[in-house]
Design a protein around this motif. Sequence first.
Motif, PDB file in Angstrom:
ATOM      1  N   ALA A 419      -6.906  -0.771   9.260  1.00  0.00           N
ATOM      2  CA  ALA A 419      -7.990  -0.829   8.273  1.00  0.00           C
ATOM      3  C   ALA A 419      -9.268  -0.228   8.825  1.00  0.00           C
ATOM      4  CB  ALA A 419      -8.223  -2.266   7.827  1.00  0.00           C
ATOM      5  N   SER A 475     -14.574  -4.363   1.353  1.00  0.00           N
ATOM      6  CA  SER A 475     -13.775  -4.107   2.562  1.00  0.00           C
ATOM      7  C   SER A 475     -13.666  -5.368   3.401  1.00  0.00           C
ATOM      8  CB  SER A 475     -14.430  -2.990   3.393  1.00  0.00           C
ATOM      9  OG  SER A 475     -14.423  -1.773   2.706  1.00  0.00           O
ATOM     10  N   PRO A 492      -5.059  -0.097   4.164  1.00  0.00           N
ATOM     11  CA  PRO A 492      -5.527   1.065   4.948  1.00  0.00           C
ATOM     12  C   PRO A 492      -5.546   2.372   4.166  1.00  0.00           C
ATOM     13  CG  PRO A 492      -4.132  -0.338   6.303  1.00  0.00           C
ATOM     14  CD  PRO A 492      -4.008  -0.850   4.905  1.00  0.00           C
TER      15      PRO A 492
END
Length: 615
Positions: A419, A475, A492
Amino acid sequence: MSTAILTGSPVPGSSIEADLRSLGFDVRTASDAGDAEALLAAVPGDQRVAVVDARFVGHEHALRLGLTDPRFPLCAVPGAVTAQPAGRQALTRAMARENSATGGTAHGGAPARTKSSVGDVDSVVSLADRVVAALDADGVDVHRPELGSLVAEVPADPQARNEARQAVAAVDDEAVRLKSAVKARDGFFTTYCISPYSRYLARWCARRGLTPNQVTTASLITALIAAACAATGTRGGFVAAGVLLIASFVLDCTDGQLARYSLQYSTLGAWLDATFDRAKEYAYYAGLALGAARGGDDVWALALGAMVLQTCRHVVDFSFNEANHDATANTSPTAALSDKLDSVGWTVWVRRMIVLPIGERWAMIAVLTAATTPRITFYALLVGCAFAATYTTAGRVLRSLTRRARRTDRAAQALADLADNGPLAEALARLLPGKPRVTAPLSAAVGAVMVTLGAWLWGASWWVVLMAGAYVLLSAEAVEHPLKGALDWLIPPFFRAGEYCTVLILAAKADVHGALPAAFGLVGAVAYHHYDTVYRIRGNAGAPPAWLVRAIGGQDGRTLLVALLAVLLTGSQFAVALTVLAVVVAVVVLFESIRFWVAAHRAGAPSVHDEGEPA
């Protein structure tokens, strides 16, 4: 340096000692099991050591596969076992146990009864096979290579020995070795247009002492020359670029085939092979864009779009594989159907071709470069890659939804590392409740759509900064809990798309000379960091250090920074800022990456061979 301990009575006419010496072993002979144990103890602990029955009959390549592969601490074929330093203690312990059980006087060359005696305690008689059985009893992992038609056995009597020698003569050792040098699952173009002759090039390289890393470097240099030819913008340059790109691909196949042919695997080599593949392709995109610019056609946006799409495709592959590589569950109906299609003749090749693997992709790029224009080349590449990405991602989503997998902490950590969240998202995540949420992929998708759509609609404006701020928050929310959900592997790829597309759109909206090439450089530097993360995880080395991620801001921080730069600076200043940011990220990331991989190689990291993207 390697040492082979030959046990038992030598047989007249046997080539075993010469075969071992040709494989690089210093051969020592043991009179019995006790002597073998003493010789084993005398070999320095940093050397590879092998215990081989003197009456072994088989192909030299069978011995090569069983005794010289650097990827496995312990390896065995019938009548022979080897240990690298990492497996030395287990081998010594098993040898001592066997000698203790027989009083240290058992003759190392007692007849073995069957070809497949390794691991069968009741039929094991040869010392090497008894040691392997002891290792199995201890629960130690011993690699046994697939020998196929190759012969490896310790005959029980003269008649069996004669039959074994006839079996050896009936199989062409070199033909098997050449065939096994080719990757088992390759694309159609590679299988039928490259491998039939590149394997012989690999053998030519091996016989002249060339290493896979040298061939990999030659492939990179050839691709860079191809990119330079494309950058000339002339028809002759484009034709030369297409030819050289195919030549680079031939060398790209050759380096892996050389590694398999000569068993020259290494951690550094796997990293170079994977890294250079990306560098070659993206450098070629840049060369095409430069060549088009010389002809008055600006295709930098298409070049950057192709790089973004290809990188996102790769991260879909990486994330899905990491999420499921050690998951436990019944196979989904979708996976069962896929496996069935892979067993039916023509569907195998159709399915391999439509995902546009590297072989088909580079062949298409080379032909279109030579015959058409860079713009047409990029249009075809974008359409083909978009279709392939849709096909593969849809199939993986269906697999994930129809399979109740239990994913491990390792898989969750790998996805969190992929990520690439930075200090901003990390700080916000600590303030959030932290309860598991099945909507984590949705948060990542919404954030990516918001910031990308905002850049598309408003360009350099405070609205985009606001969208980027929301993207940072989402996020943090997406990775605040362990990523063990069925679709968490999509997080991701969503982040890659959000960051890269924002940079692409804002650079295009700036509408000044140099903004898009600078954006191309920035995305290339960041993409390298993301690929490097993947290769470290694949090599069980963990993610890059936390300081590196923080130093370059994480994907959330970089996205917000680019949005702010677009608002606060003029178009020309923005282009300069992107250039500076690209250089800083590239220098920091490359320095740490090269330092890590070289240090790992020098420290004797376990050798690996990553087959990578299907050729």
